[in-house]
Design an enzyme around this catalytic site. Structure first.
Site, PDB file in Angstrom:
ATOM      1  NE  ARG A  50     -13.003  18.840 -23.287  1.00 22.89           N
ATOM      2  CZ  ARG A  50     -12.336  19.543 -22.387  1.00 22.89           C
ATOM      3  NH1 ARG A  50     -11.426  20.435 -22.771  1.00 22.89           N
ATOM      4  NH2 ARG A  50     -12.556  19.367 -21.090  1.00 22.89           N
ATOM      5  CB  SER A 123     -15.555   9.848 -21.791  1.00 22.60           C
ATOM      6  OG  SER A 123     -15.461  10.965 -22.640  1.00 22.60           O
ATOM      7  CE  LYS A 153     -10.900  15.737 -21.772  1.00 20.06           C
ATOM      8  NZ  LYS A 153     -11.827  14.604 -21.934  1.00 20.06           N
TER       9      LYS A 153
END
Length: 222
Positions: A50, A123, A153
């Site tokens: 990611r 998600s 995040k």
């Protein structure tokens, strides 16, 4: 990859890009590769690449080069390699899986591009999203959370708490789920008891001073 293999892969799911690794002054890509290899040696069961956010690599060529090196490390340790969001990259480098959020590319479009070459995760932050993911035959697993507040995040969704895992399971959702968001070794056991197949972490491993010990604790082996 069949469902039981995906369930096994969810046991300890490590997510990271260069932006998540401590800034040691060295090459960010090498930092990530060093941390990833330590985590693989220690026993993580899945890894998601990611590379996202302000501090991440911005050059697509460098991102692809790093993704391929991460993929090769995962293959060396026989651990599934997942790409976050970037479907084209996942296909180009032969990723095992692709993870897309609720606001990323539609799952049907992802599946059409992947041609069954990648397993697909999404998600889930609400029960309705969970029920929709359960009903969608194209979705193989989902990440549920954030369970606790997280700094990893830039735009975290509302915290759902450990009880949300119980709620998901009590509503007939039986697909593999991995709990994410501020998870620690202390909470991992309870999350599994409530029905999570495993836990996903970013900073718990990426920022750890002793990755081997942290991984074993998260696996419940310590």
């Amino acid at each position: 990859m069949y469902m039981n293999k995906i369930e096994q892969a969810m046991r300890l799911y490590f997510i990271a890009g260069t932006q998540d690794c401590p800034n040691t002054g060295g090459d960010p890509a090498e930092n990530l590769l060093r941390i990833l290899e330590q985590a693989l040696k220690a026993g993580i069961t899945c890894y998601q690449f990611r590379e996202k956010g302000k501090k991440s690599l911005q050059d697509p060529v460098k991102v692809k080069e790093l993704a391929m090196k991460c993929r090769d490390l995962c293959r060396q340790y026989n651990v599934p390699f997942v790409v976050n969001d970037d479907v084209q990259l996942a296909i180009e480098i032969g990723a095992d899986g692709i993870h897309v959020g609720q606001t990323d590319m539609a799952v049907a479009d992802v599946a059409a591009l992947c041609h069954s070459k990648c397993f697909i995760g999404t998600s889930v932050n609400t029960l309705n999203q969970g029920l929709a993911a359960q009903a969608n035959p194209l979705i193989d697993y989902f990440g549920t959370g954030p369970i606790f507040p997280t700094q990893s995040k830039e735009d975290p969704k509302p915290v759902v708490g450990v009880e949300f895992i119980s709620t998901i399971r009590q509503n007939g959702i039986d697909k593999p789920i991995v709990a994410i968001g501020g998870v620690t070794a202390q909470s991992a056991g309870e999350l599994r008891q409530r029905g999570a197949n495993g836990v996903a972490v970013i900073s718990a491993i990426a920022q750890s001073n002793n990755i081997t010990k942290t991984v074993q604790e998260l696996l419940g082996n310590a």
